[in-house]
Design a protein around this motif. Structure first.
Motif, mmCIF file in Angstrom:
data_model
loop_
_atom_site.group_PDB
_atom_site.id
_atom_site.type_symbol
_atom_site.label_atom_id
_atom_site.label_comp_id
_atom_site.label_asym_id
_atom_site.label_seq_id
_atom_site.Cartn_x
_atom_site.Cartn_y
_atom_site.Cartn_z
ATOM 1 N N THR A 90 -43.303 36.170 24.854
ATOM 2 C CA THR A 90 -42.446 37.267 24.402
ATOM 3 C C THR A 90 -41.831 38.060 25.554
ATOM 4 O O THR A 90 -42.501 38.392 26.531
ATOM 5 C CB THR A 90 -43.214 38.231 23.479
ATOM 6 O OG1 THR A 90 -42.370 39.349 23.145
ATOM 7 C CG2 THR A 90 -44.484 38.742 24.121
ATOM 8 N N THR A 91 -40.545 38.350 25.393
ATOM 9 C CA THR A 91 -39.822 39.192 26.348
ATOM 10 C C THR A 91 -39.323 40.464 25.673
ATOM 11 O O THR A 91 -38.464 41.155 26.215
ATOM 12 C CB THR A 91 -38.623 38.424 26.937
ATOM 13 O OG1 THR A 91 -37.717 38.093 25.879
ATOM 14 C CG2 THR A 91 -39.075 37.146 27.623
ATOM 15 N N ASP A 112 -52.287 31.803 21.315
ATOM 16 C CA ASP A 112 -52.206 32.315 22.679
ATOM 17 C C ASP A 112 -50.867 33.007 22.902
ATOM 18 O O ASP A 112 -49.867 32.704 22.233
ATOM 19 C CB ASP A 112 -52.395 31.185 23.684
ATOM 20 C CG ASP A 112 -53.827 30.667 23.710
ATOM 21 O OD1 ASP A 112 -54.754 31.455 23.480
ATOM 22 O OD2 ASP A 112 -54.014 29.457 23.954
ATOM 23 N N TYR A 113 -50.852 33.893 23.909
ATOM 24 C CA TYR A 113 -49.732 34.838 24.064
ATOM 25 C C TYR A 113 -49.526 35.126 25.538
ATOM 26 O O TYR A 113 -50.495 35.257 26.299
ATOM 27 C CB TYR A 113 -50.106 36.110 23.304
ATOM 28 C CG TYR A 113 -49.335 37.370 23.637
ATOM 29 C CD1 TYR A 113 -48.423 37.899 22.728
ATOM 30 C CD2 TYR A 113 -49.542 38.067 24.827
ATOM 31 C CE1 TYR A 113 -47.733 39.076 23.003
ATOM 32 C CE2 TYR A 113 -48.852 39.233 25.119
ATOM 33 C CZ TYR A 113 -47.944 39.740 24.202
ATOM 34 O OH TYR A 113 -47.273 40.891 24.478
ATOM 35 N N ALA A 137 -62.055 35.647 19.064
ATOM 36 C CA ALA A 137 -61.146 34.676 18.454
ATOM 37 C C ALA A 137 -60.829 33.508 19.373
ATOM 38 O O ALA A 137 -60.201 32.536 18.933
ATOM 39 C CB ALA A 137 -59.845 35.381 18.058
ATOM 40 N N GLY A 138 -61.248 33.586 20.648
ATOM 41 C CA GLY A 138 -60.880 32.551 21.607
ATOM 42 C C GLY A 138 -59.387 32.514 21.876
ATOM 43 O O GLY A 138 -58.805 31.461 22.132
ATOM 44 N N THR A 139 -58.765 33.697 21.833
ATOM 45 C CA THR A 139 -57.317 33.827 22.020
ATOM 46 C C THR A 139 -57.030 34.440 23.384
ATOM 47 O O THR A 139 -57.603 35.469 23.744
ATOM 48 C CB THR A 139 -56.710 34.726 20.929
ATOM 49 O OG1 THR A 139 -56.980 34.153 19.656
ATOM 50 C CG2 THR A 139 -55.216 34.863 21.106
ATOM 51 N N ARG A 140 -56.126 33.817 24.113
ATOM 52 C CA ARG A 140 -55.761 34.311 25.445
ATOM 53 C C ARG A 140 -54.509 35.176 25.343
ATOM 54 O O ARG A 140 -53.438 34.689 24.981
ATOM 55 C CB ARG A 140 -55.527 33.131 26.385
ATOM 56 C CG ARG A 140 -56.786 32.312 26.641
ATOM 57 C CD ARG A 140 -56.524 31.022 27.384
ATOM 58 N NE ARG A 140 -55.819 30.047 26.548
ATOM 59 C CZ ARG A 140 -55.648 28.764 26.877
ATOM 60 N NH1 ARG A 140 -56.130 28.292 28.021
ATOM 61 N NH2 ARG A 140 -54.996 27.944 26.064
ATOM 62 N N ILE A 141 -54.663 36.457 25.624
ATOM 63 C CA ILE A 141 -53.557 37.414 25.670
ATOM 64 C C ILE A 141 -53.290 37.683 27.148
ATOM 65 O O ILE A 141 -54.060 38.375 27.817
ATOM 66 C CB ILE A 141 -53.908 38.726 24.930
ATOM 67 C CG1 ILE A 141 -54.340 38.441 23.490
ATOM 68 C CG2 ILE A 141 -52.729 39.699 24.998
ATOM 69 C CD1 ILE A 141 -53.265 37.824 22.617
#
Length: 421
Positions: A90-91, A112-113, A137-141
């Motif tokens: 995202t930008t 992921d994000y 959640a095992g989510t990479r932010i």
């Protein structure tokens, strides 16, 4: 829904803005539909169709680009976006205004994000509110994947990795030198800066965040030996040159300190880092450092006063979505040197890393840094021990990002500094 069942590998969110369009352009030049399932997203379908048409016309490989319609202020549309892709890039800023619902949607969907934020106050909010949920959640932010803060963060990682390999101890301190930059500034970048000053003028908690060098460290670890960014002209302790404060230091230094903390302090709890602008030697270097420091101080003062800030936004700054000209971007370039110093039983040593490119740092360079950060997440091309959380480029991805940047024309190298040879 597992990530392998997603419709897309990657969605570039905000593709009608300058940074988003350039990132999508880069990805369609570098990758093919056979290697990447890519979509572009935003809220204005007509403008997205125009971007798609332009990108397809420029490409020999892409016959179409899927479009995802949504609104940064509509959580339901963001949940739909997040559930359809493995990674969101995202930008859309200012992130303080538009970023939080998308982070929340990505964590809920296990998506992921990565982004371009340099808004320290917002990053701190995301750390405090969402880090534990992202870990669960095992989510990479992954924040700050552009000129803020890849050169500083990845450069420090390269310095420390080289020091450990060659000298078996990390550097006690690093100094980051923004040696050479040429390029333009967009309305979005200046809008984010204005948002930060606006928040600081109204909220004492934001001022505390901006005043604490360790404000992005994990809770309970937000103090240490590092005094924070340099604020006045200074003769550099590691080089025979004068230096001035860097306008990016308040972001980049905190990101580097967060990397050290997230990786469980491999560089030590007494590790220090400072980012500066080298201005040369002798009286000329001292005078230039004074001019740069004075100019930065005046800008900070002007942005801290409400009426002046409003006047700059209305009459001076370009509108969000506007950016530098193609000519400015084509002539752009940057070089950021990170110098680390450590000590062994045989005495002190000094290590250098350089990250740079013949690209405008804020756009051509940032599009590649952001795009390759996203691809590292898509392909799980990392050497990180961390599976999730609110992360930094060095802690989430690591040296594979340097490998990818070298492959697309960047300098990303580390060596013993000339003074130590």
């Amino acid at each position: 829904m597992s990530s392998s069942d997603r419709q897309y590998d990657l969605v570039v969110w905000g593709a009608t803005g300058v940074a988003g369009r350039l990132t999508a352009e880069y990805l369609t030049e570098q990758y093919t539909p056979d290697s990447l399932s890519l979509a572009i997203g935003g809220r204005d379908e007509d403008r997205l169709r125009a971007v798609e048409s332009e990108l397809v016309d420029r490409s020999d490989d892409w016959e179409e680009l899927p479009i995802v319609i949504g609104d940064a202020t509509d959580p339901e549309s963001l949940r739909d976006l997040a559930e359809r892709t493995r990674v969101v890039c995202t930008t859309v800023g200012p992130y303080t205004t538009y970023g939080t619902p998308l982070v929340e949607a990505c964590i809920e969907a296990g998506t992921d994000y990565c982004d371009l934020t340099g808004e320290v106050n917002w990053t701190r909010e995301i750390v405090d509110e969402y880090h534990d949920a992202a870990v669960a959640a095992g989510t990479r932010i992954v924040h700050s994947c552009g000129f803020d803060s890849v050169p500083a963060d990845l450069g420090t990682l390269l310095v420390q990795s080289f020091a450990m390999e060659e000298f078996e101890v990390p550097c006690r301190q690093v100094r980051i030198y923004v040696e050479d930059t040429a390029g333009g500034v967009s309305g979005g970048t200046l809008a984010s800066a204005a948002e930060l000053f606006e928040a600081a003028s109204k909220d004492p908690d934001v001022r505390k965040v901006l005043g604490n060098p360790y404000s992005l460290a994990p809770p309970g670890e937000r103090e240490g030996v590092d005094p924070g960014e340099q604020r006045l002209p200074r003769k550099d302790p590691l080089r025979s040159t004068w230096t001035a404060p860097s306008p990016m230091a308040p972001v980049n230094e905190r990101v580097v300190r967060r990397s050290n903390a997230l990786l469980d302090y491999p560089w030590g709890r007494d590790f220090r880092c400072t980012e500066v602008i080298p201005t040369g030697r002798g009286l000329g270097g001292a005078a230039t450092a004074g001019v740069v420091a004075g100019g930065l101080g005046l800008f900070t003062l002007a942005m801290s006063i409400g009426p002046t800030r409003s006047a700059l936004k209305r009459f001076v700054f370009p509108d969000p979505g506007e950016g530098p000209s193609d000519e400015q971007m084509e002539k752009g370039h940057f070089s950021v040197r990170t110098r680390g110093q450590g000590v062994t039983e045989d005495g002190p040593f000094t290590v250098d890393a350089v990250i740079g490119a013949d690209r405008d740092p804020g756009y051509g360079g940032t599009a590649r840094m952001l795009g390759e950060s996203a691809m590292c997440l898509v392909e799980d091309d990392t050497d990180s021990p961390l599976d999730g959380g609110v992360l930094t480029p060095a802690s989430a991805i690591g040296e594979p990002l340097a490998d990818r940047l070298r492959a697309v024309g960047f300098t990303a190298s580390a060596s013993v500094a000339e003074e130590s040879r």
